[in-house]
Design a protein around this motif. Structure first.
Motif, mmCIF file in Angstrom:
data_model
loop_
_atom_site.group_PDB
_atom_site.id
_atom_site.type_symbol
_atom_site.label_atom_id
_atom_site.label_comp_id
_atom_site.label_asym_id
_atom_site.label_seq_id
_atom_site.Cartn_x
_atom_site.Cartn_y
_atom_site.Cartn_z
ATOM 1 N N GLY A 209 0.835 -1.194 0.000
ATOM 2 C CA GLY A 209 0.000 0.000 0.000
ATOM 3 C C GLY A 209 0.866 1.239 0.000
ATOM 4 O O GLY A 209 1.620 1.482 -0.940
ATOM 5 N N ASN A 210 0.820 2.014 1.080
ATOM 6 C CA ASN A 210 1.559 3.277 1.125
ATOM 7 C C ASN A 210 2.805 3.224 2.001
ATOM 8 O O ASN A 210 3.373 4.273 2.321
ATOM 9 C CB ASN A 210 0.633 4.398 1.614
ATOM 10 N N LEU A 211 3.238 2.050 2.406
ATOM 11 C CA LEU A 211 4.443 1.958 3.218
ATOM 12 C C LEU A 211 5.675 2.206 2.356
ATOM 13 O O LEU A 211 5.839 1.597 1.299
ATOM 14 C CB LEU A 211 4.554 0.575 3.874
ATOM 15 N N ALA A 212 6.550 3.091 2.815
ATOM 16 C CA ALA A 212 7.775 3.406 2.077
ATOM 17 C C ALA A 212 8.981 3.041 2.939
ATOM 18 O O ALA A 212 9.546 3.891 3.632
ATOM 19 C CB ALA A 212 7.805 4.873 1.684
ATOM 20 N N ILE A 213 9.344 1.758 2.894
ATOM 21 C CA ILE A 213 10.519 1.281 3.640
ATOM 22 C C ILE A 213 11.800 1.603 2.871
ATOM 23 O O ILE A 213 12.830 1.915 3.452
ATOM 24 C CB ILE A 213 10.423 -0.241 3.871
ATOM 25 N N THR A 214 11.719 1.500 1.546
ATOM 26 C CA THR A 214 12.881 1.790 0.698
ATOM 27 C C THR A 214 12.491 2.902 -0.288
ATOM 28 O O THR A 214 12.371 2.673 -1.494
ATOM 29 C CB THR A 214 13.331 0.533 -0.068
ATOM 30 N N PRO A 215 12.294 4.116 0.210
ATOM 31 C CA PRO A 215 11.709 5.180 -0.616
ATOM 32 C C PRO A 215 12.592 5.676 -1.747
ATOM 33 O O PRO A 215 12.118 6.389 -2.629
ATOM 34 C CB PRO A 215 11.445 6.299 0.399
ATOM 35 N N ARG A 216 13.868 5.308 -1.733
ATOM 36 C CA ARG A 216 14.771 5.787 -2.792
ATOM 37 C C ARG A 216 15.003 4.733 -3.887
ATOM 38 O O ARG A 216 15.837 4.925 -4.766
ATOM 39 C CB ARG A 216 16.108 6.227 -2.161
ATOM 40 N N ALA A 217 14.265 3.628 -3.829
ATOM 41 C CA ALA A 217 14.355 2.604 -4.878
ATOM 42 C C ALA A 217 13.447 2.991 -6.041
ATOM 43 O O ALA A 217 12.370 3.553 -5.842
ATOM 44 C CB ALA A 217 13.944 1.247 -4.315
ATOM 45 N N HIS A 218 13.890 2.680 -7.273
ATOM 46 C CA HIS A 218 13.116 3.035 -8.469
ATOM 47 C C HIS A 218 13.106 1.859 -9.436
ATOM 48 O O HIS A 218 14.153 1.271 -9.726
ATOM 49 C CB HIS A 218 13.707 4.267 -9.155
ATOM 50 N N HIS A 236 10.891 0.047 18.676
ATOM 51 C CA HIS A 236 11.726 0.548 17.590
ATOM 52 C C HIS A 236 11.059 0.300 16.237
ATOM 53 O O HIS A 236 11.091 1.171 15.349
ATOM 54 C CB HIS A 236 13.098 -0.126 17.625
ATOM 55 N N PHE A 237 10.421 -0.853 16.073
ATOM 56 C CA PHE A 237 9.734 -1.150 14.812
ATOM 57 C C PHE A 237 8.500 -0.252 14.634
ATOM 58 O O PHE A 237 8.190 0.165 13.521
ATOM 59 C CB PHE A 237 9.360 -2.625 14.731
ATOM 60 N N LEU A 241 7.812 2.275 11.621
ATOM 61 C CA LEU A 241 6.516 2.293 10.930
ATOM 62 C C LEU A 241 5.965 3.709 10.853
ATOM 63 O O LEU A 241 5.386 4.102 9.834
ATOM 64 C CB LEU A 241 5.532 1.370 11.653
ATOM 65 N N SER A 242 6.172 4.491 11.916
ATOM 66 C CA SER A 242 5.668 5.867 11.923
ATOM 67 C C SER A 242 6.317 6.701 10.829
ATOM 68 O O SER A 242 5.719 7.659 10.321
ATOM 69 C CB SER A 242 5.906 6.520 13.292
ATOM 70 N N HIS A 243 7.541 6.342 10.432
ATOM 71 C CA HIS A 243 8.201 7.019 9.315
ATOM 72 C C HIS A 243 7.749 6.432 7.986
ATOM 73 O O HIS A 243 7.576 7.162 7.001
ATOM 74 C CB HIS A 243 9.724 6.895 9.437
ATOM 75 N N ALA A 244 7.564 5.112 7.954
ATOM 76 C CA ALA A 244 7.224 4.442 6.697
ATOM 77 C C ALA A 244 5.882 4.888 6.143
ATOM 78 O O ALA A 244 5.662 4.848 4.933
ATOM 79 C CB ALA A 244 7.230 2.927 6.898
ATOM 80 N N ILE A 245 4.969 5.308 7.025
ATOM 81 C CA ILE A 245 3.644 5.719 6.546
ATOM 82 C C ILE A 245 3.620 7.174 6.075
ATOM 83 O O ILE A 245 2.629 7.630 5.520
ATOM 84 C CB ILE A 245 2.567 5.516 7.638
ATOM 85 N N ARG A 246 4.712 7.900 6.257
ATOM 86 C CA ARG A 246 4.780 9.279 5.803
ATOM 87 C C ARG A 246 5.128 9.318 4.310
ATOM 88 O O ARG A 246 5.751 8.394 3.787
ATOM 89 C CB ARG A 246 5.830 10.057 6.610
ATOM 90 N N PRO A 247 4.757 10.387 3.623
ATOM 91 C CA PRO A 247 5.041 10.477 2.181
ATOM 92 C C PRO A 247 6.516 10.296 1.829
ATOM 93 O O PRO A 247 6.845 9.673 0.821
ATOM 94 C CB PRO A 247 4.545 11.879 1.812
ATOM 95 N N ALA A 248 7.415 10.821 2.665
ATOM 96 C CA ALA A 248 8.853 10.730 2.368
ATOM 97 C C ALA A 248 9.440 9.380 2.743
ATOM 98 O O ALA A 248 10.562 9.045 2.336
ATOM 99 C CB ALA A 248 9.606 11.840 3.083
ATOM 100 N N GLY A 249 8.716 8.591 3.529
ATOM 101 C CA GLY A 249 9.198 7.270 3.916
ATOM 102 C C GLY A 249 10.289 7.313 4.971
ATOM 103 O O GLY A 249 10.549 8.349 5.598
ATOM 104 N N VAL A 250 10.948 6.171 5.170
ATOM 105 C CA VAL A 250 12.002 6.066 6.180
ATOM 106 C C VAL A 250 13.222 6.851 5.705
ATOM 107 O O VAL A 250 13.737 6.619 4.604
ATOM 108 C CB VAL A 250 12.394 4.593 6.419
ATOM 109 N N PRO A 251 13.704 7.815 6.497
ATOM 110 C CA PRO A 251 14.849 8.627 6.060
ATOM 111 C C PRO A 251 16.133 7.819 5.999
ATOM 112 O O PRO A 251 16.272 6.782 6.655
ATOM 113 C CB PRO A 251 14.929 9.723 7.135
#
Length: 298
Positions: A209-218, A236-237, A241-251
């Protein structure tokens, strides 16, 4: 005017299923016919049908193979199309439809028909997972997950998934995390061995869905973004998750997480693996960018 010919491989249970689905498919075929594309329909009826049908029609010389269903059906069809001359068209009708979102493909029937009739395409790089015990290969568009998310996928009930769609993963995931006991494993990449309790081999920015664990992959780049986490803390997980659900994903710089750009990783241990949302094989397993790409009508 010479009419194009295409094959539509459809999951009859996708979307609302039943008679509504059948009427929807009929309208889609008529939309394509009105745009000069004759479409022969094949419905899947069980596991691996999409792969078998896709391989058969591609080897018979069909140039355009349209897949209608969710990411699971699309992944199955991919297995049959890799290494052929066929192009894949996508009319997304499943639970999460991450591939369609990543490639910005239209969801409604009329727009999807217009895109497919226009006939433009682009090459998309795919991943390949190789189970070392059997040498069995599995190709994937989106990502492979080792550890927590694979454990969650194993507990999602098909009936709940059909009823509430993407929310089924959240429901199962949050409940499972409360009881989850992390099992360590190793990730071998670029000459180093990293301890881990979770790893994502990302070929695309999003999954589930909208989880962005690897937001810089293309998908259009021949390289994974590998995310490795070595933590036994449930808090910690939840933080990740709180980052993964954001538009920018995990930093890229975040405590307890390593990100590595690579074309190959080997993972060893005794934990579950999921590929594009489906449980797949056993470790040890090697993940690599496949030598051949696939053309997606877009």
């Amino acid at each position: 005017m010479k009419r194009r010919k295409a094959v539509l491989i459809s999951n009859p249970n996708a979307g609302r299923g039943g008679k509504l689905r059948a009427r929807e498919v009929a309208r889609f075929r008529e939309s394509l016919k009105g745009r000069g594309v004759e479409v022969e329909l094949f419905n899947t009826s069980g596991p691996n049908d999409a792969a078998r049908l896709a391989a058969r029609v591609a080897n018979e010389g069909v140039r355009d193979v349209i897949i209608s269903g969710g990411d699971g059906t699309i992944n199955e069809a991919l297995q049959g199309l890799v290494g052929t001359e066929a192009r894949m068209g996508v009319w997304p009708r499943g639970t999460a439809n991450v591939l369609a979102r990543e490639l910005k493909l239209p969801f409604d029937a009329e727009s999807a028909a217009e895109t497919i009739a226009r006939g433009r395409s682009k090459a998309v790089h795919i991943g390949r997972a190789i189970a070392e015990a059997t040498n069995e290969e599995r190709y994937f568009f989106l990502m492979a997950g080792v550890g927590l998310d694979a454990s969650i996928v194993s507990r999602v009930r098909p009936r709940l998934k059909r009823r509430v769609g993407e929310a089924a993963f959240w429901y199962s995931g949050l409940g499972h995390l409360a009881r989850w006991q992390p099992v360590p494993f190793n990730v071998e990449v670029d000459g180093q061995t990293l301890p881990a309790t979770f790893a994502a081999i990302g070929n695309a920015a999003h999954y589930g869905g909208n989880l962005a664990i690897t937001p810089r992959a293309h998908l259009e780049e021949p390289e994974f973004e590998l995310c490795v986490v070595d933590s036994k803390s449930r808090l910690h997980f939840l933080y990740l998750l709180s980052h993964a659900i954001r538009p920018a994903g995990v930093p890229k710089k975040i405590r307890g997480v390593q990100f590595i750009r690579t074309t190959r990783a080997r993972v060893t241990g005794d934990v579950l693996v999921q590929i594009d949302g489906e449980l797949t094989g056993q470790l040890p397993m090697t993940f690599e960018i496949a030598p051949s790409s696939i053309e997606i009508i877009s």
